[in-house]
Motif scaffolding. Sequence first.
Motif, PDB file in Angstrom:
ATOM      1  N   LEU A  15       0.833  -1.200   0.000  1.00  0.00           N
ATOM      2  CA  LEU A  15       0.000   0.000   0.000  1.00  0.00           C
ATOM      3  C   LEU A  15       0.872   1.256   0.000  1.00  0.00           C
ATOM      4  O   LEU A  15       0.641   2.183  -0.777  1.00  0.00           O
ATOM      5  CB  LEU A  15      -0.932  -0.015   1.210  1.00  0.00           C
ATOM      6  CG  LEU A  15      -1.823   1.218   1.351  1.00  0.00           C
ATOM      7  CD1 LEU A  15      -3.246   0.799   1.656  1.00  0.00           C
ATOM      8  CD2 LEU A  15      -1.317   2.114   2.446  1.00  0.00           C
ATOM      9  N   LEU A  16       1.883   1.269   0.846  1.00  0.00           N
ATOM     10  CA  LEU A  16       2.761   2.439   0.943  1.00  0.00           C
ATOM     11  C   LEU A  16       3.511   2.686  -0.357  1.00  0.00           C
ATOM     12  O   LEU A  16       3.749   3.844  -0.725  1.00  0.00           O
ATOM     13  CB  LEU A  16       3.737   2.280   2.101  1.00  0.00           C
ATOM     14  CG  LEU A  16       3.112   2.312   3.494  1.00  0.00           C
ATOM     15  CD1 LEU A  16       4.174   1.992   4.548  1.00  0.00           C
ATOM     16  CD2 LEU A  16       2.449   3.636   3.784  1.00  0.00           C
ATOM     17  N   LEU A  49      -5.714   1.290   5.147  1.00  0.00           N
ATOM     18  CA  LEU A  49      -5.445   2.722   5.328  1.00  0.00           C
ATOM     19  C   LEU A  49      -5.746   3.168   6.752  1.00  0.00           C
ATOM     20  O   LEU A  49      -5.025   4.014   7.296  1.00  0.00           O
ATOM     21  CB  LEU A  49      -6.264   3.558   4.344  1.00  0.00           C
ATOM     22  CG  LEU A  49      -5.695   3.654   2.939  1.00  0.00           C
ATOM     23  CD1 LEU A  49      -6.680   4.357   2.023  1.00  0.00           C
ATOM     24  CD2 LEU A  49      -4.354   4.368   2.940  1.00  0.00           C
ATOM     25  N   ASN A  50      -6.772   2.609   7.347  1.00  0.00           N
ATOM     26  CA  ASN A  50      -7.079   2.941   8.735  1.00  0.00           C
ATOM     27  C   ASN A  50      -5.904   2.553   9.636  1.00  0.00           C
ATOM     28  O   ASN A  50      -5.480   3.333  10.491  1.00  0.00           O
ATOM     29  CB  ASN A  50      -8.364   2.232   9.175  1.00  0.00           C
ATOM     30  CG  ASN A  50      -8.848   2.727  10.507  1.00  0.00           C
ATOM     31  OD1 ASN A  50      -9.010   3.920  10.720  1.00  0.00           O
ATOM     32  ND2 ASN A  50      -9.078   1.803  11.430  1.00  0.00           N
ATOM     33  N   GLU A  51      -5.378   1.364   9.424  1.00  0.00           N
ATOM     34  CA  GLU A  51      -4.212   0.905  10.197  1.00  0.00           C
ATOM     35  C   GLU A  51      -3.001   1.790   9.911  1.00  0.00           C
ATOM     36  O   GLU A  51      -2.263   2.169  10.828  1.00  0.00           O
ATOM     37  CB  GLU A  51      -3.915  -0.552   9.841  1.00  0.00           C
ATOM     38  CG  GLU A  51      -2.687  -1.119  10.508  1.00  0.00           C
ATOM     39  CD  GLU A  51      -2.883  -1.450  11.979  1.00  0.00           C
ATOM     40  OE1 GLU A  51      -1.855  -1.637  12.664  1.00  0.00           O
ATOM     41  OE2 GLU A  51      -4.024  -1.514  12.456  1.00  0.00           O
ATOM     42  N   PRO A  69     -12.605   4.352   6.299  1.00  0.00           N
ATOM     43  CA  PRO A  69     -12.219   5.720   5.978  1.00  0.00           C
ATOM     44  C   PRO A  69     -11.766   5.835   4.526  1.00  0.00           C
ATOM     45  O   PRO A  69     -11.149   4.930   3.984  1.00  0.00           O
ATOM     46  CB  PRO A  69     -11.052   5.986   6.927  1.00  0.00           C
ATOM     47  CG  PRO A  69     -10.416   4.652   7.134  1.00  0.00           C
ATOM     48  CD  PRO A  69     -11.549   3.657   7.073  1.00  0.00           C
ATOM     49  N   TRP A  70     -12.090   6.948   3.916  1.00  0.00           N
ATOM     50  CA  TRP A  70     -11.698   7.240   2.532  1.00  0.00           C
ATOM     51  C   TRP A  70     -10.827   8.477   2.584  1.00  0.00           C
ATOM     52  O   TRP A  70     -11.196   9.482   3.164  1.00  0.00           O
ATOM     53  CB  TRP A  70     -12.927   7.502   1.680  1.00  0.00           C
ATOM     54  CG  TRP A  70     -12.639   7.522   0.214  1.00  0.00           C
ATOM     55  CD1 TRP A  70     -11.996   8.508  -0.480  1.00  0.00           C
ATOM     56  CD2 TRP A  70     -12.956   6.512  -0.735  1.00  0.00           C
ATOM     57  NE1 TRP A  70     -11.903   8.187  -1.804  1.00  0.00           N
ATOM     58  CE2 TRP A  70     -12.491   6.948  -1.992  1.00  0.00           C
ATOM     59  CE3 TRP A  70     -13.590   5.275  -0.655  1.00  0.00           C
ATOM     60  CZ2 TRP A  70     -12.643   6.199  -3.151  1.00  0.00           C
ATOM     61  CZ3 TRP A  70     -13.743   4.543  -1.820  1.00  0.00           C
ATOM     62  CH2 TRP A  70     -13.268   4.995  -3.050  1.00  0.00           C
ATOM     63  N   PHE A  71      -9.647   8.370   1.991  1.00  0.00           N
ATOM     64  CA  PHE A  71      -8.702   9.480   2.004  1.00  0.00           C
ATOM     65  C   PHE A  71      -8.411   9.938   0.586  1.00  0.00           C
ATOM     66  O   PHE A  71      -8.318   9.133  -0.337  1.00  0.00           O
ATOM     67  CB  PHE A  71      -7.385   9.069   2.668  1.00  0.00           C
ATOM     68  CG  PHE A  71      -7.528   8.741   4.128  1.00  0.00           C
ATOM     69  CD1 PHE A  71      -7.559   9.751   5.077  1.00  0.00           C
ATOM     70  CD2 PHE A  71      -7.632   7.432   4.554  1.00  0.00           C
ATOM     71  CE1 PHE A  71      -7.694   9.459   6.429  1.00  0.00           C
ATOM     72  CE2 PHE A  71      -7.765   7.127   5.900  1.00  0.00           C
ATOM     73  CZ  PHE A  71      -7.795   8.136   6.832  1.00  0.00           C
ATOM     74  N   LYS A  72      -8.250  11.240   0.449  1.00  0.00           N
ATOM     75  CA  LYS A  72      -7.839  11.846  -0.814  1.00  0.00           C
ATOM     76  C   LYS A  72      -6.485  12.492  -0.594  1.00  0.00           C
ATOM     77  O   LYS A  72      -6.142  12.870   0.515  1.00  0.00           O
ATOM     78  CB  LYS A  72      -8.856  12.891  -1.258  1.00  0.00           C
ATOM     79  CG  LYS A  72     -10.208  12.278  -1.557  1.00  0.00           C
ATOM     80  CD  LYS A  72     -11.160  13.295  -2.102  1.00  0.00           C
ATOM     81  CE  LYS A  72     -12.461  12.564  -2.422  1.00  0.00           C
ATOM     82  NZ  LYS A  72     -13.372  13.342  -3.193  1.00  0.00           N
TER      83      LYS A  72
END
Length: 91
Positions: A15-16, A49-51, A69-72
């Motif tokens: 992910l990163l 992403l939450n983690e 959660p949804w991040f932009k």
Amino acid sequence: MPDAQQPDDRQMAKLLAVVLSGDDSGTPVDNSIIAKRLGWDLEAVAKCLNEAKERSLVWGQRSGDKPAPWFKELEITVQGRRLLKANAAKA
């Protein structure tokens, strides 16, 4: 990434790496871009992403999109870069 699991460092590094590619290209990523690039469903991305956010590995603007959660405009943090570097050393 299986839904029932907590993300491990290997999955977190995947992910990163996607977030870092957005940083490097000047095109920030969001949940949907990560899901598409990794072949994960949106629920798995949100969980990871939450983690990552709890571990201060990423920074991003939270939006109201679902699944939360949804991040932009995600960015990798110094801690995230350290995890990527440590994971690369193991490989």
